[in-house]
Design a protein around this motif. Structure first.
Motif, short mmCIF file in Angstrom:
data_model
loop_
_atom_site.label_atom_id
_atom_site.label_comp_id
_atom_site.label_asym_id
_atom_site.label_seq_id
_atom_site.Cartn_x
_atom_site.Cartn_y
_atom_site.Cartn_z
N ILE A 125 60.58 11.47 -4.42
CA ILE A 125 61.13 10.76 -3.30
C ILE A 125 60.06 10.07 -2.42
O ILE A 125 59.42 10.85 -2.05
N PRO A 126 60.29 8.83 -2.07
CA PRO A 126 59.07 8.24 -1.16
C PRO A 126 59.51 8.61 0.01
O PRO A 126 60.66 8.97 0.36
N GLU A 127 58.51 8.96 1.14
CA GLU A 127 58.77 9.15 2.48
C GLU A 127 59.78 8.28 3.09
O GLU A 127 60.43 8.92 3.99
N THR A 128 59.55 7.15 2.97
CA THR A 128 60.41 6.12 3.77
C THR A 128 60.74 4.80 2.51
O THR A 128 59.97 4.86 1.61
N ALA A 129 61.69 4.12 2.70
CA ALA A 129 61.95 2.98 2.31
C ALA A 129 62.22 1.68 3.01
O ALA A 129 62.55 1.79 4.32
N LYS A 130 61.56 0.54 2.79
CA LYS A 130 61.55 -0.63 3.75
C LYS A 130 63.01 -1.11 3.72
O LYS A 130 63.58 -1.91 4.97
N GLN A 131 63.96 -0.77 2.73
CA GLN A 131 65.17 -1.30 2.98
C GLN A 131 66.00 -0.51 4.01
O GLN A 131 65.78 0.65 4.12
N ARG A 132 67.09 -0.95 4.41
CA ARG A 132 67.64 -0.42 5.49
C ARG A 132 69.16 0.00 5.06
O ARG A 132 69.92 0.82 6.15
N TYR A 133 69.63 -0.43 3.90
CA TYR A 133 71.09 -0.11 3.58
C TYR A 133 71.19 0.52 2.14
O TYR A 133 70.44 0.22 1.38
N ILE A 134 71.98 1.43 2.02
CA ILE A 134 72.61 1.77 0.47
C ILE A 134 74.01 1.47 0.51
O ILE A 134 74.80 1.75 1.22
N VAL A 135 74.29 0.56 -0.65
CA VAL A 135 75.46 0.34 -1.08
C VAL A 135 75.95 0.94 -2.49
O VAL A 135 75.12 0.94 -3.40
N GLY A 136 77.09 1.58 -2.36
CA GLY A 136 77.52 2.09 -3.50
C GLY A 136 78.35 1.02 -4.59
O GLY A 136 79.22 0.23 -3.90
N ILE A 137 78.02 1.09 -5.89
CA ILE A 137 78.76 0.25 -6.58
C ILE A 137 79.85 1.38 -7.36
O ILE A 137 79.43 2.17 -8.24
N THR A 148 79.68 -6.46 2.40
CA THR A 148 79.38 -5.24 3.03
C THR A 148 78.31 -5.68 4.22
O THR A 148 78.21 -4.67 5.02
N THR A 149 78.07 -6.84 4.43
CA THR A 149 77.06 -7.42 5.42
C THR A 149 75.87 -6.97 5.24
O THR A 149 75.00 -6.70 6.37
N ALA A 150 75.47 -6.09 4.31
CA ALA A 150 73.99 -5.69 3.94
C ALA A 150 73.36 -6.73 3.19
O ALA A 150 73.50 -6.76 2.01
N PRO A 151 72.30 -7.14 3.84
CA PRO A 151 71.29 -8.25 2.84
C PRO A 151 70.89 -7.79 1.77
O PRO A 151 70.12 -6.53 1.67
N ALA A 152 71.00 -8.62 0.84
CA ALA A 152 70.25 -8.06 -0.50
C ALA A 152 68.85 -7.59 -0.41
O ALA A 152 68.54 -6.69 -1.27
N LYS A 153 68.12 -8.26 0.18
CA LYS A 153 66.51 -7.94 0.35
C LYS A 153 66.35 -6.58 0.98
O LYS A 153 65.45 -5.87 0.89
N GLU A 154 67.20 -6.15 1.82
CA GLU A 154 67.33 -4.80 2.43
C GLU A 154 68.06 -3.63 1.88
O GLU A 154 68.54 -2.90 2.61
N THR A 155 68.60 -4.16 0.71
CA THR A 155 69.56 -3.07 0.13
C THR A 155 69.26 -2.36 -1.03
O THR A 155 68.31 -2.78 -2.15
N ILE A 156 69.41 -0.89 -1.10
CA ILE A 156 69.26 -0.23 -2.47
C ILE A 156 70.62 0.22 -2.67
O ILE A 156 71.57 0.39 -2.01
N TYR A 157 71.02 -0.12 -4.03
CA TYR A 157 72.16 0.20 -4.59
C TYR A 157 72.42 1.56 -5.49
O TYR A 157 71.34 1.96 -5.97
N THR A 158 73.39 2.09 -5.27
CA THR A 158 73.57 3.36 -5.83
C THR A 158 74.76 3.38 -6.99
O THR A 158 75.85 2.75 -6.25
#
Length: 653
Positions: free
Chosen positions: A30-42, A178-188
């Protein structure tokens, strides 16, 4: 150094970083950080047979923390054409196509998660075939998504393109909900609200993929890394830092893939340490030097040192090296020396030998550009001292702070031809210089003068595009600044005693007749007589050029066109002395002591060992004298240093 020796270095770092506990393997993936700011669940709702998109986590301005990433097991995507299986990804295209079907195939038959995902695949996914029938894959059924376009209403010509367009549209719909911009989102991916990544079956599978899957074809043998007799594998395809080939049969003995073991094998312990180390090194020991990515990897000598102490040193290595390579950082470190009693502590420790691995990454490819190995701490300290001394000489000569030399400056002094697609074409020139500096190997001064001549030509003919340099506002000033930097560079190499055939300059009887400041420059830079003579000629040319542009109101400096930037032969030098003499008479009322300086220059040149100078060297000393004059006639000139583009990782060959 054989490839297994470098693997031993990497494995040792993994051993220290993990505290010799491979149980922490997943943590290191797992990386120390990620530039993305949101995690969105599918979320696949099995009861309602519907999809939901939920904002599950939100990070700060600096992105998502490791804790959040660990919660959803966010790991890097599989490299190259390998099948994707991570249920947490920033690539939505993977999640709506291959990820879940692949997990269904990969998980063991008795897995609860396999059975659950099989139901999800059968209920929510449809199989789509390419137009020509060559490829097919499962795709998330578009009909489950309200207001979605139908990308797969008919068989697509290219599945990859159609999936990309589908994912882009879906990301937009998710962002609206979700108001989470696509470029700032990680999906799970979730099933009935539970993240797939949190399921024990998936965690075991992830562990197995990164640790044990390589040993499915394992055999008894000798580990190339630690030398122990154990179960070993020749499957090193998951290693990122490749010093050998295991994916091209032409590199296997007798063209047989079963013979890769002759190149390298690894036991389980070393294999896991290397997997851990590669992640840790990329996050902690990666820096840049001269425009290149480099890993600063130490090799431990004191194996009996306590692990915590070793780990502390490892963490400090990149910071300390960043101070060594950059003169501004070096000055700052010096200023804080009193506050930091441990300054340069890492390099004063004999616990390590240093290895510098220059590399390029382009998508899934990892290319080793150069490996400078076995650099002792004493060499790093020597380089630091000489860098300081060179900067002290710069101060004595009153060369401005913006005209400095340090290790980072080297690639700016040697123009490298670049191709927009292939990247730098001549990078070995610079890497060879770094290798000589770190290893103490001698350099040929003829080659160095040739490099300088190419730089002078670039400035004079303004051929910046060939090297992808930005054109400076004032090319004449840029030539002067770079010429003075080259003088400091050569002085630095002299101090390191790695220039072949260099000797210390002997002060001569004509010192009193030199222009102001020039005597000090000749002494500080160790110019010999013939070199002084050429520099004085260059200095006088600078005087004439100034008169032509300032007093005679000429738009250009015609005297500079008398210099052959491709190389000055003996005949051309003598002709230039004569032409300079004629110009002095022409501009007599503006020229001051130029006639005396020119006469002295000619005498020094003729009595010195001028035959030792190459055509390239003559260009260097001529333009050095010109630069000394330009520096003093325009002391307040606005800095217009040459700017150049940084290497781009995905453009390299």
């Amino acid at each position: 150094m054989k490839e297994y020796e470098m693997l031993n270095v990497i494995a040792d770092i993994g051993k220290i970083a993990s505290g010799n506990s491979q149980g922490k393997l997943l943590d290191f993936l797992i990386p120390e950080t990620a530039k993305q700011r949101y995690i969105v669940g599918i979320d696949f709702d099995m009861a309602k047979n519907s999809l939901a998109f939920n904002l599950l986590a939100e990070g700060g301005e600096n992105g998502l923390s490791k804790q959040k990433l660990l919660e959803y097991l966010f790991v890097a995507s599989e490299r190259g054409n390998r099948p994707q299986f991570s249920p947490t990804s920033s690539n939505l295209g993977y999640l709506i196509s291959q990820t879940l079907p692949n997990l269904v195939d990969f998980l063991p038959e008795d897995s609860e998660l396999k059975k659950l995902l099989q139901k999800v695949r059968d209920r929510f996914f449809v199989e789509v075939q390419e137009e020509d029938g060559n490829k097919s894959t499962f795709i998330l059924n578009e009909k489950l998504i309200p207001n979605a376009s139908f990308h797969f209403a008919k068989k697509p010509e290219k599945l990859k393109d159609a999936i990309g367009a589908y994912a882009k549209e879906l990301a937009g719909l998710i962002a609206e909900k979700t108001t989470a911009p696509a470029k700032e989102t990680i999906y799970t991916v979730c099933v009935d609200g539970e993240p797939v990544a949190a399921h024990p079956d998936y965690q075991r599978f992830l562990w197995q993929q990164n640790s044990e899957s390589a040993f499915e074809g394992g055999f008894s043998g000798t580990c190339s890394v630690c030398g122990t007799e154990a179960e070993v594998t020749q499957d090193t395809t998951r290693f990122v830092m490749k010093f050998y080939m295991t994916d091209k049969v032409s590199f296997a003995s007798h063209f047989d893939e079963k013979n890769y073991y002759k190149a390298v094998t690894a036991c389980k312990s070393c294999y896991q340490n290397i997997i851990i180390a590669e992640k840790w090194i990329d996050q902690n020991l990666r820096t840049r030097l001269g425009g290149f990515d480099v890993y600063v990897m130490p090799q431990m000598i004191w194996t009996e040192m306590e692990a915590i102490r070793l780990f502390r040193y490892l963490q400090a290595i990149t910071r300390e090296f960043n101070e060594v390579k950059n003169i501004a950082s070096l000055r700052e470190a010096e200023r804080k020396a009193a506050e930091r009693a441990e300054r340069m502590g890492v390099f004063e420790q004999n616990a390590f030998i240093w290895n510098f691995l220059f590399f390029r990454k382009a998508q899934s490819a990892f290319k080793v550009l150069a490996l400078i190995k076995d650099v002792p701490p004493s060499r790093i300290m020597e380089i630091t001292r000489r860098t300081h001394e060179t900067d002290d000489s710069r101060k004595k000569l009153e060369i401005p702070d913006n005209i400095v030399f340090d290790l980072d400056q080297i690639y700016r002094l040697i123009p490298l031809r670049r191709d927009k697609k292939k990247g730098f074409l001549e990078y070995k020139k610079v890497l060879q210089l770094y290798s000589c500096i770190f290893s103490g190997l001698p350099m040929r001064k003829e080659q160095l003068y040739n490099y300088y001549k190419q730089l002078a030509c670039m400035h004079h003919f303004e051929s910046y595009g060939l090297y992808l340099f930005k054109k400076p506002n004032n090319p004449d000033y840029a030539l002067m600044a770079d010429t003075l930097k080259w003088n400091l560079f050569l002085l630095f190499l002299q101090k390191l005693k790695i220039i072949e055939g260099e000797s210390t300059m002997i002060t001569n009887e004509y010192d009193a007749y030199f222009p102001n400041g020039v005597k000090e420059a000749f002494a500080e830079l160790n110019y010999k007589e013939a070199q002084q003579g050429l520099a004085l000629l260059g200095y006088v040319i600078g005087v004439i050029a100034y008169v032509q542009s300032e007093k005679e109101n000429l738009k250009s400096k015609p005297i500079l066109d008398k210099i052959n930037y491709q190389g000055m032969s003996e005949e051309k030098v003598m002709r230039l002395f004569n032409e300079a003499s004629q110009k002095i008479h022409q501009y007599r009322r503006h020229i001051g002591y130029a006639e005396r300086w020119l006469a002295l220059g000619k005498k020094l040149y003729e009595t010195g060992a001028r035959e030792e100078l190459t055509a390239d060297a003559r260009v260097f000393y001529l333009l050095s004298g010109y630069s000394m004059n330009l520096l003093r006639t325009k002391p307040t000139a606005v800095t217009t240093e040459t700017e150049e583009a940084e290497p781009v990782e995905d453009e390299v060959d």
